[in-house]
Write a protein that holds these residues in place. Structure first.
Motif, PDB file in Angstrom:
ATOM      1  N   ALA A  93       0.851  -1.200   0.000  1.00 46.90           N
ATOM      2  CA  ALA A  93       0.000   0.000   0.000  1.00 46.90           C
ATOM      3  C   ALA A  93       0.885   1.247   0.000  1.00 46.90           C
ATOM      4  N   GLY A  94       0.684   2.125  -0.984  1.00 51.67           N
ATOM      5  CA  GLY A  94       1.580   3.255  -1.192  1.00 51.67           C
ATOM      6  C   GLY A  94       1.697   4.166   0.010  1.00 51.67           C
ATOM      7  N   PHE A  95       0.587   4.368   0.759  1.00 47.87           N
ATOM      8  CA  PHE A  95       0.629   5.329   1.866  1.00 47.87           C
ATOM      9  C   PHE A  95       1.363   4.777   3.085  1.00 47.87           C
ATOM     10  N   GLU A 150      -2.374   8.350  -3.079  1.00 49.95           N
ATOM     11  CA  GLU A 150      -2.035   8.539  -4.502  1.00 49.95           C
ATOM     12  C   GLU A 150      -2.530   7.386  -5.353  1.00 49.95           C
ATOM     13  N   GLN A 151      -2.945   6.299  -4.696  1.00 50.47           N
ATOM     14  CA  GLN A 151      -3.490   5.152  -5.450  1.00 50.47           C
ATOM     15  C   GLN A 151      -5.007   5.109  -5.349  1.00 50.47           C
ATOM     16  N   GLY A 152      -5.607   6.213  -4.954  1.00 56.07           N
ATOM     17  CA  GLY A 152      -7.062   6.247  -4.796  1.00 56.07           C
ATOM     18  C   GLY A 152      -7.433   6.294  -3.331  1.00 56.07           C
ATOM     19  N   ASN A 153      -8.716   6.519  -3.069  1.00 52.54           N
ATOM     20  CA  ASN A 153      -9.161   6.650  -1.685  1.00 52.54           C
ATOM     21  C   ASN A 153      -9.233   5.291  -1.004  1.00 52.54           C
ATOM     22  N   TYR A 154      -8.680   5.243   0.207  1.00 57.26           N
ATOM     23  CA  TYR A 154      -8.830   4.047   1.042  1.00 57.26           C
ATOM     24  C   TYR A 154      -9.710   4.422   2.223  1.00 57.26           C
ATOM     25  N   ILE A 172     -10.696   0.269  -1.380  1.00 58.05           N
ATOM     26  CA  ILE A 172      -9.363  -0.109  -0.875  1.00 58.05           C
ATOM     27  C   ILE A 172      -8.308   0.191  -1.930  1.00 58.05           C
ATOM     28  N   VAL A 173      -7.080  -0.026  -1.554  1.00 56.49           N
ATOM     29  CA  VAL A 173      -5.960   0.288  -2.450  1.00 56.49           C
ATOM     30  C   VAL A 173      -5.106  -0.969  -2.594  1.00 56.49           C
ATOM     31  N   ARG A 228      -7.958  12.709  -4.350  1.00 55.39           N
ATOM     32  CA  ARG A 228      -7.035  13.816  -4.588  1.00 55.39           C
ATOM     33  C   ARG A 228      -6.082  13.459  -5.737  1.00 55.39           C
ATOM     34  N   CYS A 229      -6.025  12.166  -6.095  1.00 57.04           N
ATOM     35  CA  CYS A 229      -5.210  11.757  -7.238  1.00 57.04           C
ATOM     36  C   CYS A 229      -6.093  11.832  -8.492  1.00 57.04           C
TER      37      CYS A 229
END
Ligand code: HDE
Length: 699
Positions: free
Chosen positions: A103-105, A145-149, A349-350, A390-391
């Motif tokens: 997960a990017g975050f 940055e990969q979408g809302n989680y 999810i991401v 935000r992405c």
């Protein structure tokens, strides 16, 4: 859309991000009040009438537009979790968690991810009070940055039911009874306990719901849990099971039930106000996010089924690995636009996070998208600023109710030879992939036998509590069941309690005045086991012994010693505790040295239930009058009854005597520096639990 901007709140009507900016700019330079079509309004005080005393004219399109908009200001409230409070902030990992998730975050300790959190009660409507006995929702939207989680959890790590099929039933049972429309926001009624008494799988959750967890002191102090088992997946595709935990850095605390009852009247917005004020004064709420990680091979060794949401893994068995911290540092600009319109979905999810087959979770993956369609009026709710990623986001979905984007171009499909080169395409490299789990089995409507132990963890929870916490559970059960007029429901519940813990069963039966050994015999599907206690489940056992984030109330009068007030205020501030002053009148007081002192509350508006620790700094003359004043006597009596540490100047002692305060370690004189120091030291230890048995019996 083109509402007028107030000159004093320049950004108030501005969308948080996203399109629609064009709608605003037209009015930005125009200070006039206008209709929604931009027509300047000449008179906002009077409707159009046939003569000054005549009837209103249908022609008044300005009045009709204003009232029509007003009539439609409310949207359907959430069917559950309707009453919520939200705040903005960020999440930052402590270190890379790449060994367990891609997960990017969760990769870069330097990277902050924007979040919006919403805390809620479950049963009551949007206008209900903040402090009913209830579960609290704990939702966090991570704008990664990969979408809302979306993390959509509760402050209790287990749930009432094991299968989504039962959710409408448990909620219908707890909500107000449909014929009479009451009680609002209360589980203390027949339909709730009717359902629960016939649903043994709810017993573990019932122990939590009757515990202090269900009456939290502050939303800033609740723990959060993902409840279900989820997956973490690495970049290499290795999957592990995880259980999510949020831990407040200032520790957790609860109010006592009698306080909850009184706070609900004194300040129905107690939690919402507390969260708002803490953020406004820069005392930002913080939580650590952690996971219990379970290797897939380890899952079979656990003595329960990981897919069963009525079970938890004690921290003593699998410790929590802390991943990072969330800080809430900004209040919403507009409650409706943000807290009300935010739409959480467990299915958001991401990459790096996955679902388990928990049958409750699987049902939720359907439900939340569905509910947003009716609440937010159609499939474009992701365009509402608080919900928008935000992405960048792009696909071929088009049109629909409340479409705010103006999509250019003739191609809204793929594959296509004529779409522009930059048109969105699937991405096998970075796109989300479902973990390739092997599923076999019949299509079947049946509960797994591995879900059948309904009492062992309920017993473990009860036995892990300290004596005061056990008494609170017994008192809560006695209170709630006493509100159930159907004797058979009470008897059945006593039968379940006997399966959980004999001592609990007996105490509640006594408190209800039911016959000794009263209750129905309920044969458990699986005989309850005695699991080792888990002290980490007790709030009192892990009380951090700090004043940070708490609130002190100092009751002052005319002629009070200025030096004592200054010293106490400074001492609390040093401990990072908020301080508020209460006086007989809101106009304030004149101190011993002749200086005027402004206060935060009048006596009736600032009862001691609103504070964690209190002091009375008063002149002998004022006390002579106050001993005759019920509100002043109750202020002190309640503080003592709610087990608070009380500081007082010697001159205030007659008020404590009138309130029948029995001096103990928690009543401290504060006339000199030594007394003030010991007052703060004792106050840090929190409530005087040893006082409780002398003041209250169970029931
Ligand atoms: Fe929810 N739940 N829920 N729930 N839930 C909703 O979604 C649902 C469950 C939780 O701050 C609804 O947007 C089903 C467990 C929170 O906006 C709805 C089932 C947990 C919130 C819904 C569950 C939760 C909701 C209503 C059983 C803890 C508030 C409005 C299968 C892990 C989110 C909405 C916010 C809200 C359905 C069970 C937490 C109707 C069907 C278990 C915190 O979709």
């Amino acid at each position: 859309m083109a509402s007028k901007k107030s000159p004093s709140t320049p950004s108030a009507s501005k969308p948080l991000s996203q399109p629609a900016e064009t709608h605003q700019t037209a009015v930005e330079s125009d200070p006039h009040l206008t209709t929604n079509q931009g027509l300047p309004i000449s008179d906002n005080q009077n409707s159009l009438k046939a003569g000054v005393r005549g009837p209103l004219l249908l022609e008044d399109f300005i009045l009709r537009e204003k009232i029509t908009h007003f009539d439609h200001e409310r949207i359907p409230e959430r069917i559950v979790h309707a009453r919520g409070s939200g705040a903005h902030g960020y999440f930052q990992p402590y270190e890379s968690a790449a060994d367990i998730t891609c997960a990017g975050f969760l990769q870069d300790p330097k990277k902050k991810t924007e979040v919006f959190a919403r805390f809620s009660t479950v049963a009551g409507g949007a206008g209900s009070v903040d402090l009913p006995r209830d579960v609290r929702g704990f939702s966090v939207k991570f704008y990664t940055e990969q979408g809302n989680y979306d993390f959509v959890g509760n402050n209790i790590p287990v749930f009432f039911i094991q299968d989504a099929m039962k959710f409408p039933d448990v909620i219908h049972a707890v909500k107000m009874e449909p014929d009479r429309g009451f009680p609002q926001a209360a589980s203390a009624h027949a339909t709730f306990w009717d359902f629960i008494s016939l649903t043994p799988e709810s017993m573990h959750m019932i122990m939590w719901a009757m515990s202090d967890r269900a009456i939290p002191r502050s939303l800033r102090m609740i723990e959060g849990f993902g409840v279900h088992t989820f997956r973490f997946i690495t970049a290499e595709g290795v999957s592990r099971f995880v259980k999510f935990h949020w831990r407040p850095t200032i520790g957790s605390a609860a109010v006592v039930w009698d306080e909850a009852v009184k706070i609900s009247g004194a300040d129905p917005d107690f939690h919402r106000r507390d969260l708002w004020e803490a953020i406004e004064r820069g005392d930002f709420p913080e939580w650590e996010l952690g996971v219990q990680v379970i290797e897939e091979s380890q899952a079979a060794d656990l003595d329960f089924d990981l897919l069963d949401p009525t079970k938890l893994i004690p921290e003593e068995v699998i410790p929590i690995r802390m991943l990072g911290k969330m800080v809430l540092n900004r209040n919403p600009v507009n409650h409706f636009a943000e807290t009300e319109q935010v739409a959480f979905c467990p299915s958001h999810i991401v990459p790096g996070i996955g679902f388990s087959d928990d049958p409750l979770l699987q049902g939720r993956l359907f439900s939340y998208l569905d509910t947003q369609l009716s609440r937010l009026g159609g499939p474009n709710f992701h365009q509402i600023p608080i919900n928008a990623p935000r992405c960048p986001f792009a696909n071929n979905q088009r049109d629909g109710l409340r479409q705010m984007h103006v999509h250019p171009g003739r191609v809204a499909y793929e594959p296509s030879q004529i779409s522009p080169p930059a048109a969105p395409r699937e991405c096998p490299m970075h796109g989300f992939r479902t973990h390739p789990e092997t599923e076999t089995g019949e299509k079947i409507r049946k509960r797994s036998d591995t879900f059948a132990d309904h009492y062992s963890q309920a017993r473990m929870f009860f036995r892990s509590m300290t004596p005061p916490e056990q008494n609170h559970i017994a008192s809560a059960l006695a209170f709630e069941l006493a509100k159930v007029e159907v004797v058979a429901i009470r008897e059945r519940m006593l039968g379940h309690l006997a399966n959980i813990a004999e001592e609990l069963h007996q105490t509640v039966a006594d408190a209800l005045g039911m016959p000794a050994k009263g209750g129905m015999k309920i044969a458990p599907a699986i005989a309850p086991r005695d699991l080792p206690a888990s002290p980490s489940l007790s709030l009192i056992a892990k009380d951090p012994g700090i004043l940070k984030g708490r609130k002190a109330g100092i009751f002052v009068t005319d002629g009070a010693d200025a030096a004592v007030i200054t010293a106490l205020t400074a001492a609390f501030k040093k401990e990072k505790s908020a301080v508020e002053l209460i006086a007989p009148k809101i106009g304030g007081v004149t101190l011993s040295d002749g200086t005027p002192l402004a206060v935060h509350h009048s006596l009736s508006g600032g009862p001691s239930v609103l504070f964690d620790v209190v002091a009375v700094v008063a002149s002998a003359e004022a006390i002579e009058i106050l001993v005759e004043e019920a509100a002043a006597v109750n202020w002190v009596r309640d503080a003592f009854g709610h087990l608070k540490v009380i500081g007082y100047t010697a001159s205030a002692k007659p008020l404590l005597d009138t309130a029948a305060v029995e001096p103990d370690d928690g009543t401290v004189t504060v006339d000199d520096a030594k007394g003030q120091r010991s007052f703060i030291a004792v106050a840090k230890k929190g409530r005087r639990w040893d006082r409780e048995p002398t003041l209250r019996s169970i029931g």
